[in-house]
Design a protein around this motif. Structure first.
Motif, short mmCIF file in Angstrom:
data_model
loop_
_atom_site.label_atom_id
_atom_site.label_comp_id
_atom_site.label_asym_id
_atom_site.label_seq_id
_atom_site.Cartn_x
_atom_site.Cartn_y
_atom_site.Cartn_z
N LYS A 182 30.02 -11.10 -3.58
CA LYS A 182 31.32 -10.92 -2.57
C LYS A 182 31.29 -11.56 -1.30
O LYS A 182 32.29 -11.85 -0.25
CB LYS A 182 31.69 -9.87 -3.23
N SER A 183 30.74 -10.87 -0.04
CA SER A 183 30.54 -11.04 1.37
C SER A 183 29.07 -11.99 1.39
O SER A 183 28.72 -11.78 0.66
CB SER A 183 30.39 -9.75 1.94
N LEU A 184 29.00 -12.07 2.79
CA LEU A 184 28.36 -12.80 3.21
C LEU A 184 27.65 -12.32 4.51
O LEU A 184 27.74 -11.39 5.12
CB LEU A 184 28.88 -14.26 4.30
N TYR A 185 25.86 -11.99 3.72
CA TYR A 185 25.12 -11.56 5.65
C TYR A 185 24.59 -12.22 5.83
O TYR A 185 23.45 -13.10 6.00
CB TYR A 185 24.92 -10.21 4.23
N GLN A 186 24.40 -12.13 7.66
CA GLN A 186 23.26 -12.32 8.07
C GLN A 186 22.12 -11.71 9.24
O GLN A 186 22.62 -10.98 9.18
CB GLN A 186 23.49 -13.73 9.24
N ARG A 187 20.76 -12.42 9.33
CA ARG A 187 20.27 -11.00 9.74
C ARG A 187 19.87 -11.70 11.10
O ARG A 187 19.20 -10.91 11.79
CB ARG A 187 18.77 -11.06 8.53
N VAL A 188 20.26 -12.97 11.21
CA VAL A 188 19.61 -13.57 12.40
C VAL A 188 21.16 -14.24 13.46
O VAL A 188 21.91 -14.89 12.57
CB VAL A 188 18.76 -14.47 12.23
N GLU A 189 21.22 -13.53 14.41
CA GLU A 189 22.54 -14.34 15.29
C GLU A 189 21.95 -15.30 15.98
O GLU A 189 20.70 -15.37 16.51
CB GLU A 189 22.73 -13.05 16.12
N SER A 190 22.68 -16.30 15.24
CA SER A 190 22.66 -17.74 16.15
C SER A 190 23.06 -18.18 17.91
O SER A 190 24.31 -17.43 18.34
CB SER A 190 22.44 -18.78 15.07
N LEU A 191 21.51 -18.44 18.34
CA LEU A 191 22.33 -18.89 19.69
C LEU A 191 22.39 -20.34 20.06
O LEU A 191 22.34 -20.62 21.30
CB LEU A 191 21.08 -18.45 20.41
N GLY A 192 22.56 -20.82 19.36
CA GLY A 192 23.45 -22.30 19.26
C GLY A 192 21.93 -23.47 19.75
O GLY A 192 21.12 -22.94 19.11
N TYR A 193 22.25 -24.70 19.13
CA TYR A 193 21.34 -25.63 19.27
C TYR A 193 20.26 -25.75 19.65
O TYR A 193 19.28 -26.29 19.33
CB TYR A 193 22.48 -26.73 18.63
N THR A 194 20.98 -25.23 21.28
CA THR A 194 19.64 -26.05 21.94
C THR A 194 17.94 -24.89 21.71
O THR A 194 16.53 -25.29 21.97
CB THR A 194 19.66 -25.31 23.37
#
Length: 290
Positions: A130-142
């Motif tokens: 039903k829902s999407l979960y992430q445990r790591v917040e992305s700081l971008g491609y670099t």
């Protein structure tokens, strides 16, 4: 007319259907619309420069946009504003690209799975049905795009300049690309979309996959991605499949299965681009509108 868009940082695929579930226009491709990297004017120019889209502006009633850089509120709202400004009659929904990967890879609507993206950038989420979960917040491609096209492009450039690349490959690499230091630095630091520029070098890997150096490079990136991203869901991987979407994933199937065995997770579906699965999903959703 309903527009469905799957956008990475490099390319965006647009497809349209009508209320009778007919596919219209065929697939239109533009440059990627990543609102975390591009400003409002740049986003507008990409859309407005495509006559196939602009000629149907007044016909569009709904836009379902899935894109890289849309995982946080500020860029998501920027892109929504741009689309609403151009497609003035349309109701616009913007979601992160991971949801596109979910809807394109899962076997049925309520399937729980870990879903990964390996394209120009990379990402990994858990979908519980039903829902999407992430445990790591992305700081971008670099910093965080392990095993993505831009990650591999950076590694190839580093190995070329640090003289870690085998000599025969160095010669081939220098013949295929303009590797003058001034050219590379200009594209990295003075041009938009440096992540897409880096990712453009990743093609070289798949032209030379018979090389031990290349095979090891691919697996090194996948090990980092598995350790840092997939294993954040260490309990979930015991019971659910790990699906992949994106061109890098599609071209690295053999290595993905090999690394998955090392890290004890089960690989599910691997799709190159999610757009076809998204169209099918939204055609099915049309029934709920009637």
């Amino acid at each position: 007319m309903i527009l469905i868009v799957d956008s990475g940082s490099t390319k965006a695929d647009w497809m349209s259907v009508n209320s009778k579930e007919n596919r219209l226009l065929g697939k239109i491709q533009t440059k990627g619309l990543n609102p975390a990297i591009l400003n409002e004017k740049e986003l507008q120019e990409i859309i407005l420069s495509n006559p196939g889209l602009i000629s149907h502006v007044s016909d569009v009633t709904h836009i379902f946009f899935y894109g890289a850089g849309c995982g946080t509120d500020k860029p998501k709202h920027l892109l929504k504003h741009v689309l609403e400004t151009i497609f003035t009659h349309a109701k616009v929904e913007v979601q992160e690209d991971t949801m596109a990967a979910v809807r394109a890879t899962i076997n049925h609507e309520n399937e729980a799975a870990i879903v990964c993206i390996l394209g120009t950038g990379s990402n990994c989420s858990y979908f519980d049905g039903k829902s999407l979960y992430q445990r790591v917040e992305s700081l971008g491609y670099t910093i965080m795009d392990d095993a993505a096209g831009n990650y591999y492009g950076k590694q190839l450039l580093r190995d070329y300049y640090f003289h870690h690349m085998p000599e025969a490959l160095k010669i081939s690499f220098s013949k295929k690309y303009d590797l003058e230091a001034d050219t590379v630095k200009f594209n990295l630091y003075k041009q938009p979309n440096p992540n897409a520029y880096l990712a453009s070098f990743a093609e070289f890997m798949f032209l030379h996959k018979d090389s031990t150096y290349i095979k090891n490079l691919i697996k090194q990136g996948l090990r980092k991605f598995s350790k840092n991203m997939v294993l954040q869901f260490s309990e979930e991987i015991k019971t659910v499949p790990v699906h992949f979407a994106g061109s890098i994933a599609f071209l690295s199937k053999e290595e993905i299965f090999e690394i998955a065995e090392e890290f004890n997770y089960k690989v599910g579906n691997i799709v190159k681009r999610p757009i076809e699965g998204l169209v099918t999903y939204h055609i099915n959703q049309l029934h709920s509108w009637k």
